[in-house]
Design a protein around this motif. Structure first.
Motif, PDB file in Angstrom:
ATOM      1  N   ALA A  13       0.827  -1.204   0.000  1.00 48.23           N
ATOM      2  CA  ALA A  13       0.000   0.000   0.000  1.00 48.23           C
ATOM      3  C   ALA A  13       0.862   1.255   0.000  1.00 48.23           C
ATOM      4  O   ALA A  13       0.479   2.285  -0.575  1.00 48.23           O
ATOM      5  CB  ALA A  13      -0.933   0.006   1.213  1.00 48.23           C
TER       6      ALA A  13
ATOM      7  N   ARG B  27      -4.864   0.374   2.325  1.00 50.06           N
ATOM      8  CA  ARG B  27      -4.506  -0.856   3.030  1.00 50.06           C
ATOM      9  C   ARG B  27      -4.754  -2.071   2.145  1.00 50.06           C
ATOM     10  O   ARG B  27      -5.509  -1.992   1.157  1.00 50.06           O
ATOM     11  CB  ARG B  27      -5.337  -1.015   4.315  1.00 50.06           C
ATOM     12  CG  ARG B  27      -5.206   0.084   5.340  1.00 50.06           C
ATOM     13  CD  ARG B  27      -6.207  -0.129   6.464  1.00 50.06           C
ATOM     14  NE  ARG B  27      -5.966  -1.370   7.188  1.00 50.06           N
ATOM     15  CZ  ARG B  27      -6.886  -1.982   7.932  1.00 50.06           C
ATOM     16  NH1 ARG B  27      -8.114  -1.483   8.021  1.00 50.06           N
ATOM     17  NH2 ARG B  27      -6.598  -3.098   8.569  1.00 50.06           N
ATOM     18  N   GLN B  28      -4.140  -3.175   2.523  1.00 54.17           N
ATOM     19  CA  GLN B  28      -4.467  -4.481   1.976  1.00 54.17           C
ATOM     20  C   GLN B  28      -4.983  -5.336   3.116  1.00 54.17           C
ATOM     21  O   GLN B  28      -4.274  -5.597   4.090  1.00 54.17           O
ATOM     22  CB  GLN B  28      -3.250  -5.158   1.343  1.00 54.17           C
ATOM     23  CG  GLN B  28      -3.559  -6.559   0.821  1.00 54.17           C
ATOM     24  CD  GLN B  28      -2.307  -7.380   0.544  1.00 54.17           C
ATOM     25  OE1 GLN B  28      -1.195  -6.959   0.855  1.00 54.17           O
ATOM     26  NE2 GLN B  28      -2.482  -8.557  -0.037  1.00 54.17           N
ATOM     27  N   THR B  29      -6.231  -5.761   3.030  1.00 50.35           N
ATOM     28  CA  THR B  29      -6.842  -6.581   4.074  1.00 50.35           C
ATOM     29  C   THR B  29      -7.350  -7.845   3.423  1.00 50.35           C
ATOM     30  O   THR B  29      -8.313  -7.817   2.673  1.00 50.35           O
ATOM     31  CB  THR B  29      -7.996  -5.842   4.770  1.00 50.35           C
ATOM     32  OG1 THR B  29      -8.962  -5.463   3.786  1.00 50.35           O
ATOM     33  CG2 THR B  29      -7.495  -4.607   5.483  1.00 50.35           C
TER      34      THR B  29
ATOM     35  N   PRO C 119     -10.883  -2.090  -4.766  1.00 46.19           N
ATOM     36  CA  PRO C 119     -10.845  -1.385  -3.487  1.00 46.19           C
ATOM     37  C   PRO C 119     -11.920  -0.306  -3.422  1.00 46.19           C
ATOM     38  O   PRO C 119     -12.245   0.331  -4.420  1.00 46.19           O
ATOM     39  CB  PRO C 119      -9.444  -0.769  -3.468  1.00 46.19           C
ATOM     40  CG  PRO C 119      -9.072  -0.650  -4.912  1.00 46.19           C
ATOM     41  CD  PRO C 119      -9.732  -1.791  -5.617  1.00 46.19           C
TER      42      PRO C 119
ATOM     43  N   ARG D  61      -8.223  -4.014  13.378  1.00 50.17           N
ATOM     44  CA  ARG D  61      -7.272  -3.040  12.847  1.00 50.17           C
ATOM     45  C   ARG D  61      -5.995  -3.101  13.665  1.00 50.17           C
ATOM     46  O   ARG D  61      -6.011  -3.419  14.855  1.00 50.17           O
ATOM     47  CB  ARG D  61      -7.840  -1.620  12.921  1.00 50.17           C
ATOM     48  CG  ARG D  61      -9.006  -1.343  11.992  1.00 50.17           C
ATOM     49  CD  ARG D  61      -9.611   0.007  12.323  1.00 50.17           C
ATOM     50  NE  ARG D  61     -10.643   0.414  11.383  1.00 50.17           N
ATOM     51  CZ  ARG D  61     -11.522   1.386  11.599  1.00 50.17           C
ATOM     52  NH1 ARG D  61     -11.473   2.053  12.749  1.00 50.17           N
ATOM     53  NH2 ARG D  61     -12.424   1.688  10.694  1.00 50.17           N
TER      54      ARG D  61
ATOM     55  N   GLU E 110     -10.765   5.581   4.320  1.00 49.82           N
ATOM     56  CA  GLU E 110      -9.952   4.375   4.247  1.00 49.82           C
ATOM     57  C   GLU E 110     -10.379   3.535   3.046  1.00 49.82           C
ATOM     58  O   GLU E 110     -11.563   3.225   2.884  1.00 49.82           O
ATOM     59  CB  GLU E 110     -10.111   3.583   5.541  1.00 49.82           C
ATOM     60  CG  GLU E 110      -9.196   2.375   5.633  1.00 49.82           C
ATOM     61  CD  GLU E 110      -9.334   1.672   6.975  1.00 49.82           C
ATOM     62  OE1 GLU E 110      -9.065   0.464   7.038  1.00 49.82           O
ATOM     63  OE2 GLU E 110      -9.712   2.346   7.967  1.00 49.82           O
TER      64      GLU E 110
ATOM     65  N   ALA F 222      -9.381  -0.066   0.986  1.00 49.01           N
ATOM     66  CA  ALA F 222      -8.649  -1.319   1.174  1.00 49.01           C
ATOM     67  C   ALA F 222      -8.924  -2.268   0.023  1.00 49.01           C
ATOM     68  O   ALA F 222     -10.028  -2.307  -0.520  1.00 49.01           O
ATOM     69  CB  ALA F 222      -9.043  -1.973   2.499  1.00 49.01           C
ATOM     70  N   SER F 223      -7.914  -3.003  -0.350  1.00 48.53           N
ATOM     71  CA  SER F 223      -8.067  -4.102  -1.297  1.00 48.53           C
ATOM     72  C   SER F 223      -8.107  -5.401  -0.517  1.00 48.53           C
ATOM     73  O   SER F 223      -7.286  -5.628   0.374  1.00 48.53           O
ATOM     74  CB  SER F 223      -6.900  -4.132  -2.290  1.00 48.53           C
ATOM     75  OG  SER F 223      -6.944  -5.309  -3.082  1.00 48.53           O
ATOM     76  N   ARG F 224      -9.048  -6.271  -0.870  1.00 43.71           N
ATOM     77  CA  ARG F 224      -9.195  -7.531  -0.157  1.00 43.71           C
ATOM     78  C   ARG F 224      -8.519  -8.681  -0.891  1.00 43.71           C
ATOM     79  O   ARG F 224      -8.748  -9.839  -0.565  1.00 43.71           O
ATOM     80  CB  ARG F 224     -10.678  -7.837   0.057  1.00 43.71           C
ATOM     81  CG  ARG F 224     -11.347  -6.834   1.000  1.00 43.71           C
ATOM     82  CD  ARG F 224     -12.714  -7.297   1.445  1.00 43.71           C
ATOM     83  NE  ARG F 224     -12.713  -8.625   2.004  1.00 43.71           N
ATOM     84  CZ  ARG F 224     -12.299  -8.937   3.240  1.00 43.71           C
ATOM     85  NH1 ARG F 224     -11.821  -7.972   4.009  1.00 43.71           N
ATOM     86  NH2 ARG F 224     -12.350 -10.171   3.664  1.00 43.71           N
TER      87      ARG F 224
END
Length: 440
Positions: A275, A342-344, A377, A388, A408, A410-412
């Motif tokens: 990220a 973020r990458q989650t 995302p 988190r 925020e 995020a890419s999953r």
């Protein structure tokens, strides 16, 4: 001022997009596939390495250097990847006084680290292939005994030099749109245009990154699945469909992000190196495409590095809603805004209303259930219940304490390369849309 009506007018967007940046981004997936096919034809598929190099040095400028930084993020601590930026510049005389001045980048110079030698690999990448400094760097690496790979347009001085130093030559894939872009009334890029500092093709990054990743995958530097690069091209196509100009702003995540950033000074925070690479790219594209300053930082150190921004004039103390402010004569004040990337990869909680766009469907390969429609995302809800890290939690607390908006995204995707592709593709489109809407 942002003209948000232009974002919902595809014809106006096409007229405003003088250098066809949106078209270039839309063709990123095809460009990756072409680069991979040409790299195999150039001999990459026949490469039989004896082992991994001690270090991979990536030399270039602009998006070529960005590709090296992204490779370093993907390789992690398993391999040493060193991006080599230019260290000096010299004037380049014009060959013909009737033509435009020589491009500034043609006079850039590079220097190998003193420790580089026969155990190391040097990758040189250039979209033009005319940089004298890169030719000299290839010769310097050859004298040191380094293995050399060169990505450059066929027939360019750099491509010809690659043959002289026994490098593996890989072709650079240019944009499919080779027609001359129409100039506006003030010239190609307006009155502030610098002829020797032309704008870079926004999709050139993928023409640099695709052969670089194919090479390092072959060498074992980046632990990518065998079909990771083909899937990355599919993700670029999917993002181009979601972010197409004729998609309404409320369904187009890139247009929504561009509208959200209008009138703000963004702090681009990121969690993790993947990220972080996307945030650095977004800051560069905001400067290049939208003419907007942005600060990129990696958590947790960004909290201390940017803390003063929250207590200064851009924070809540500026009181942008002053009742006595002249709203006709005075422009709207700039606001501070945090964009957290973020990458989650954890599973989304089940239940109605628990998943927003980009969070509905099991993470996995492109085309998984729910991914094609709601993939990519997207903004994480403020009340999201997923765990988190302490750095992300502290970032939310800092922004809330000073009434600064924190958004925020995020890419999953569990695969780091795919998460990087999604974040970069979305923010590239957003930077272009913001620039087009702001200049109208």
């Amino acid at each position: 001022m942002l003209d948000d009506t232009l974002l919902d007018d595809p014809a106006a967007l096409r007229r405003a997009d003088h250098d066809r940046a949106l078209l270039a981004l839309a063709g990123s997936g095809a460009r990756v596939r072409t680069a991979l096919r040409l790299a195999e034809s150039a001999g990459l598929d026949r490469l039989r390495p004896d082992g991994r190099p001690r270090a991979v040095l990536v030399a270039g400028h602009g998006s070529a250097l960005t590709a090296g930084e992204m490779l370093a993020a993907l390789a992690g601590t398993a391999s040493l990847v060193v991006p080599l930026p230019p260290t000096d510049a010299a004037p380049v005389p014009r060959a013909d006084r009737a033509t435009a001045p020589a491009v500034f980048t043609a006079g850039l110079a590079w220097q190998l680290p003193g420790w580089a030698g026969p155990l190391d690999l040097l990758v040189i990448s250039s979209a033009a292939g005319g940089e004298r400094g890169l030719v000299a760097l290839a010769e310097q690496a050859y004298a040191r005994g380094c293995a050399i790979v060169v990505t450059a347009p066929e027939g360019s001085p750099l491509a010809e030099a690659a043959l002289q130093v026994r490098a593996l030559p890989l072709p650079f894939v240019p944009s499919a749109d080779t027609s001359d872009a129409p100039a506006d009334d003030d010239g190609e890029r307006g009155r502030g245009a610098e002829p020797d500092l032309p704008a870079e093709d926004p999709a050139a990054l993928w023409a640099h990154l695709a052969p670089l990743l194919a090479l390092t995958q072959k060498l074992g530097v980046t632990p990518l699945p065998y079909d990771a690069l083909a899937a990355a091209a599919d993700l670029l196509d999917a993002t181009a469909v979601r972010c197409r100009p004729d998609a309404a702003a409320y369904t187009n995540p890139a247009k929504s992000l561009a509208a959200r950033l209008a009138g703000t000074v963004p702090l681009l925070w990121a969690e993790g190196p993947v990220a972080g690479a996307a945030a650095g790219r977004f800051a560069a594209q905001l400067a290049e495409r939208a003419g907007r300053p942005a600060l990129a930082g990696l958590l947790p150190q960004a909290l201390t590095a940017h803390r003063g921004m929250f207590t200064g004039q851009l924070g809540a103390g500026a009181d942008p809603d002053d009742f006595f402010r002249d709203r006709v004569e005075e422009p709207d004040p700039l606001h501070l805004q945090v964009l957290l990337l973020r990458q989650t990869a954890e599973e989304a909680p089940a239940g109605p209303g628990s998943a927003g766009p980009g969070f509905g469907g099991a993470p996995g390969a492109p085309g998984a259930s729910g991914e094609e429609e709601d993939g990519g995302p997207a903004e994480v809800p403020a009340d999201d219940a997923r765990p988190r890290s302490f750095g992300v939690t502290r970032a939310h607390r800092l922004a809330a304490a000073h009434d600064v908006r924190l958004t925020e995204y995020a890419s999953r995707r569990p695969e780091p390369l795919h998460a990087l592709v999604e974040l970069v593709a979305l923010t590239d489109f957003a930077a272009v849309y913001l620039g087009l809407a702001a200049q109208s």
